[in-house]
Write an enzyme that holds these catalytic residues in place. Structure first.
Site, PDB file in Angstrom:
ATOM      1  N   ASP A 272      -2.000  67.606  36.771  1.00 56.92           N
ATOM      2  CA  ASP A 272      -2.505  66.526  37.609  1.00 56.92           C
ATOM      3  C   ASP A 272      -2.562  66.966  39.062  1.00 56.92           C
ATOM      4  O   ASP A 272      -1.679  67.693  39.532  1.00 56.92           O
ATOM      5  CB  ASP A 272      -1.580  65.310  37.464  1.00 56.92           C
ATOM      6  CG  ASP A 272      -2.183  64.050  38.047  1.00 56.92           C
ATOM      7  OD1 ASP A 272      -3.415  64.013  38.261  1.00 56.92           O
ATOM      8  OD2 ASP A 272      -1.422  63.093  38.288  1.00 56.92           O
TER       9      ASP A 272
ATOM     10  N   ASN B  87     -10.451  59.996  30.198  1.00 58.71           N
ATOM     11  CA  ASN B  87     -11.200  60.691  31.252  1.00 58.71           C
ATOM     12  C   ASN B  87     -12.706  60.447  31.177  1.00 58.71           C
ATOM     13  O   ASN B  87     -13.428  60.709  32.150  1.00 58.71           O
ATOM     14  CB  ASN B  87     -10.926  62.197  31.219  1.00 58.71           C
ATOM     15  CG  ASN B  87      -9.556  62.571  31.761  1.00 58.71           C
ATOM     16  OD1 ASN B  87      -9.027  63.633  31.450  1.00 58.71           O
ATOM     17  ND2 ASN B  87      -8.969  61.703  32.571  1.00 58.71           N
TER      18      ASN B  87
END
Length: 255
Positions: free
Chosen positions: A35, A83
């Site tokens: 991330d 996503n």
């Protein structure tokens, strides 16, 4: 940038095993929620696409480092089922990087004995990407130095749902008695069934959540959170995480 060959260790297998145990601090399977690519780019006033490109370079470095350290399995959260909700141009950039990654690094993975595995419903990706993945899986299937598991179009809830559906199908066929279903049945139906138990789950960028990643597998894994953004996560950071893992007293609820 291509992977360099892993560094050579001792010629004595026992020495190599001891060295690996020292470096991994007993961890066999490490997973990472990668991330911070976007924030890395934002901090440097760069487009998000460049952050993702830098993140791919970090993947290469960490895969190399994991092999040198002696990890048995490295699982990376590359693209979640959520996503798809990102802007279309960002998703397109990510898919383009995935294509490049597979094509550019498959030779090096094969040369270094890395077995590729994909968890998640990757067959929902574009057909050319699926073909590249299938070829990479077939080509590296017999490699045994390290397993690199890539989570693509992956969500833990979806994984568990698919596992329950598979077990329900066996019950319907009469192959499984519903009164005798155990936790092992579910574990064996998950995408990670053939992998060793998850020892350590790392998340970069300072976020303190699992984001629908390996929820079943993480039940007794150690968690490690770092403020380091993924493009800056390197071998030294991985070693810090493993040292933290080695310093913990793992009780598995027993005391």
């Amino acid at each position: 940038m291509k992977l360099a060959p892993f560094k050579k260790g001792s010629a004595d297998p026992d020495d190599e095993a001891a060295q690996a145990a020292d470096l991994t601090h007993g961890a066999r399977h490490v997973a990472i929620i990668m991330d911070g690519n976007g924030r890395w780019a934002q901090k440097k006033h760069l487009p998000r696409a460049l952050g993702h490109k830098k993140g791919v370079e970090a993947v290469r470095n960490i895969v190399r480092s994991a092999g040198e350290i002696g990890l048995e399995v490295l699982t990376l959260y590359a693209f979640s089922s959520e996503n798809w909700n990102r802007p279309a141009d960002e998703v397109s950039d990510l898919m383009g990087l995935l294509r490049q990654y597979i094509q550019a690094d498959i030779d090096e993975f094969d040369d270094n004995g890395i077995r590729l595995k994909v968890i998640g419903n990757y067959h929902a990706l574009d057909k050319d990407i699926v073909a590249l993945i299938d070829n990479a899986l077939d080509r590296t299937a017999k490699n045994d130095r390290m397993t690199l598991a890539i989570a693509l179009n992956y969500g833990a809830r979806d994984e568990m749902l698919r596992a329950v559906q598979a077990i329900a199908g066996k019950v319907k066929q009469g192959a499984v008695d519903p009164d005798n279903i155990t936790a092992d049945h579910l574990s064996d139906a998950l995408d990670t069934a053939e992998l060793p138990p998850l020892d350590l789950l790392i998340r970069t960028s300072g976020e303190l959540r699992l984001s629908n990643f390996l929820l079943w597998q993480a039940a007794y894994s150690e968690l490690y959170f770092t403020d380091t953004l993924w493009p800056d996560f390197d071998k030294r950071e991985l070693q810090r995480a493993l040292q933290s893992f080695g310093d913990r007293d793992r009780r598995f609820g027993g005391r």
